[in-house]
Motif scaffolding. Structure first.
Motif, PDB file in Angstrom:
ATOM      1  N   ASP A  70      70.523 106.659-111.829  1.00  0.00           N
ATOM      2  CA  ASP A  70      71.263 105.571-111.202  1.00  0.00           C
ATOM      3  C   ASP A  70      70.763 104.252-111.799  1.00  0.00           C
ATOM      4  OD1 ASP A  70      71.494 103.449-108.881  1.00  0.00           O
ATOM      5  OD2 ASP A  70      72.882 105.080-108.398  1.00  0.00           O
ATOM      6  N   PRO A  71      71.630 103.287-112.053  1.00  0.00           N
ATOM      7  CA  PRO A  71      71.171 102.007-112.596  1.00  0.00           C
ATOM      8  C   PRO A  71      70.061 101.359-111.757  1.00  0.00           C
ATOM      9  CG  PRO A  71      73.552 102.108-112.671  1.00  0.00           C
ATOM     10  CD  PRO A  71      73.091 103.323-111.919  1.00  0.00           C
ATOM     11  N   ASP A  72      70.118 101.544-110.448  1.00  0.00           N
ATOM     12  CA  ASP A  72      69.083 100.967-109.580  1.00  0.00           C
ATOM     13  C   ASP A  72      67.696 101.518-109.874  1.00  0.00           C
ATOM     14  OD1 ASP A  72      70.914  99.355-108.295  1.00  0.00           O
ATOM     15  OD2 ASP A  72      71.171 100.706-106.596  1.00  0.00           O
ATOM     16  N   ASP A  73      67.640 102.692-110.506  1.00  0.00           N
ATOM     17  CA  ASP A  73      66.351 103.284-110.834  1.00  0.00           C
ATOM     18  C   ASP A  73      65.582 102.475-111.867  1.00  0.00           C
ATOM     19  OD1 ASP A  73      66.926 105.338-109.083  1.00  0.00           O
ATOM     20  OD2 ASP A  73      67.503 106.755-110.652  1.00  0.00           O
ATOM     21  N   LEU A  74      66.261 101.583-112.585  1.00  0.00           N
ATOM     22  CA  LEU A  74      65.609 100.760-113.596  1.00  0.00           C
ATOM     23  C   LEU A  74      65.413  99.316-113.147  1.00  0.00           C
ATOM     24  CD1 LEU A  74      67.320 101.999-116.887  1.00  0.00           C
ATOM     25  CD2 LEU A  74      65.188 102.762-115.826  1.00  0.00           C
ATOM     26  N   LEU A  75      65.664  99.057-111.880  1.00  0.00           N
ATOM     27  CA  LEU A  75      65.544  97.693-111.365  1.00  0.00           C
ATOM     28  C   LEU A  75      64.382  97.584-110.395  1.00  0.00           C
ATOM     29  CD1 LEU A  75      69.307  96.984-110.667  1.00  0.00           C
ATOM     30  CD2 LEU A  75      68.010  96.532-112.759  1.00  0.00           C
ATOM     31  N   THR A  76      63.759  96.413-110.383  1.00  0.00           N
ATOM     32  CA  THR A  76      62.688  96.147-109.447  1.00  0.00           C
ATOM     33  C   THR A  76      63.293  95.980-108.059  1.00  0.00           C
ATOM     34  OG1 THR A  76      61.478  94.963-111.154  1.00  0.00           O
ATOM     35  CG2 THR A  76      60.808  94.564-108.885  1.00  0.00           C
ATOM     36  N   PRO A  77      62.786  96.730-107.076  1.00  0.00           N
ATOM     37  CA  PRO A  77      63.342  96.573-105.729  1.00  0.00           C
ATOM     38  C   PRO A  77      63.068  95.170-105.193  1.00  0.00           C
ATOM     39  CG  PRO A  77      61.646  98.295-105.779  1.00  0.00           C
ATOM     40  CD  PRO A  77      61.710  97.686-107.139  1.00  0.00           C
ATOM     41  N   ARG A  78      64.035  94.672-104.462  1.00  0.00           N
ATOM     42  CA  ARG A  78      63.834  93.370-103.829  1.00  0.00           C
ATOM     43  C   ARG A  78      62.793  93.518-102.733  1.00  0.00           C
ATOM     44  NH1 ARG A  78      69.407  91.676-101.637  1.00  0.00           N
ATOM     45  NH2 ARG A  78      68.875  93.536-100.515  1.00  0.00           N
ATOM     46  N   GLU A  79      62.064  92.453-102.455  1.00  0.00           N
ATOM     47  CA  GLU A  79      61.003  92.488-101.449  1.00  0.00           C
ATOM     48  C   GLU A  79      61.538  92.930-100.093  1.00  0.00           C
ATOM     49  OE1 GLU A  79      57.920  89.403 -99.375  1.00  0.00           O
ATOM     50  OE2 GLU A  79      58.432  89.084-101.480  1.00  0.00           O
ATOM     51  N   ALA A  80      62.731  92.477 -99.730  1.00  0.00           N
ATOM     52  CA  ALA A  80      63.312  92.859 -98.440  1.00  0.00           C
ATOM     53  C   ALA A  80      63.555  94.361 -98.385  1.00  0.00           C
ATOM     54  CB  ALA A  80      64.617  92.104 -98.207  1.00  0.00           C
ATOM     55  N   ASP A  81      63.983  94.955 -99.518  1.00  0.00           N
ATOM     56  CA  ASP A  81      64.214  96.393 -99.552  1.00  0.00           C
ATOM     57  C   ASP A  81      62.916  97.159 -99.386  1.00  0.00           C
ATOM     58  OD1 ASP A  81      66.893  95.895 -99.970  1.00  0.00           O
ATOM     59  OD2 ASP A  81      66.773  96.141-102.147  1.00  0.00           O
ATOM     60  N   VAL A  82      61.855  96.666-100.005  1.00  0.00           N
ATOM     61  CA  VAL A  82      60.553  97.330 -99.918  1.00  0.00           C
ATOM     62  C   VAL A  82      60.052  97.290 -98.487  1.00  0.00           C
ATOM     63  CG1 VAL A  82      58.140  97.218-100.644  1.00  0.00           C
ATOM     64  CG2 VAL A  82      59.961  96.856-102.323  1.00  0.00           C
ATOM     65  N   ARG A  83      60.201  96.148 -97.832  1.00  0.00           N
ATOM     66  CA  ARG A  83      59.753  96.043 -96.425  1.00  0.00           C
ATOM     67  C   ARG A  83      60.556  96.973 -95.544  1.00  0.00           C
ATOM     68  NH1 ARG A  83      59.998  89.842 -95.440  1.00  0.00           N
ATOM     69  NH2 ARG A  83      61.454  90.150 -97.078  1.00  0.00           N
TER      70      ARG A  83
END
Length: 87
Positions: A70-83
Motif C-alpha cells: 500500500d502506498p501508505d506503507d512508505l509514508l511516515t505516519p502522522r503524529e495524530a495517527d501514532v497517538r
C-alpha cells in the motif's frame, strides 16, 4: 516535461524494510522497476532508503507496484495517527 516533486512524508527506512521483507536486494528492486517501465537505478534506491532522495511520483508508484504494498506503507505516519494507534 518538468518533474513533479513528491510532497508526501516519504520514509526511506520503510522502503528498506518493505524491500527486505519482499526478499529483494537494492539492485533487484531497481531492475524490477526498470523492467516494469520506470527506469530506476540502484543509486536511486540507496539514496531513497537513506532519506537523501525523495522519489518522483512515477518512481514512488513503481516501488509500490513492485513491492506489492500500500502506498501508505512508505509514508511516515502522522503524529495524530501514532497517538490514536497507541490507545
Amino acid at each position: 516535461m518538468p518533474r513533479t516533486v513528491l510532497r508526501l512524508p516519504f520514509d526511506g527506512k520503510r522502503l528498506r524494510v518493505a524491500r527486505e521483507d519482499a526478499g529483494h536486494t537494492q539492485q533487484e528492486l531497481a531492475n524490477l522497476c526498470t523492467n516494469q517501465g520506470t527506469p530506476v537505478s540502484r543509486f536511486q534506491v540507496v539514496r531513497a532508503e537513506s532519506g537523501k532522495y525523495m522519489p518522483q511520483p512515477e518512481v514512488f508508484d513503481a516501488f509500490v507496484a513492485v513491492l506489492n504494498i500500500d502506498p501508505d506503507d512508505l509514508l511516515t505516519p502522522r503524529e495524530a495517527d501514532v497517538r490514536e494507534c497507541a490507545r
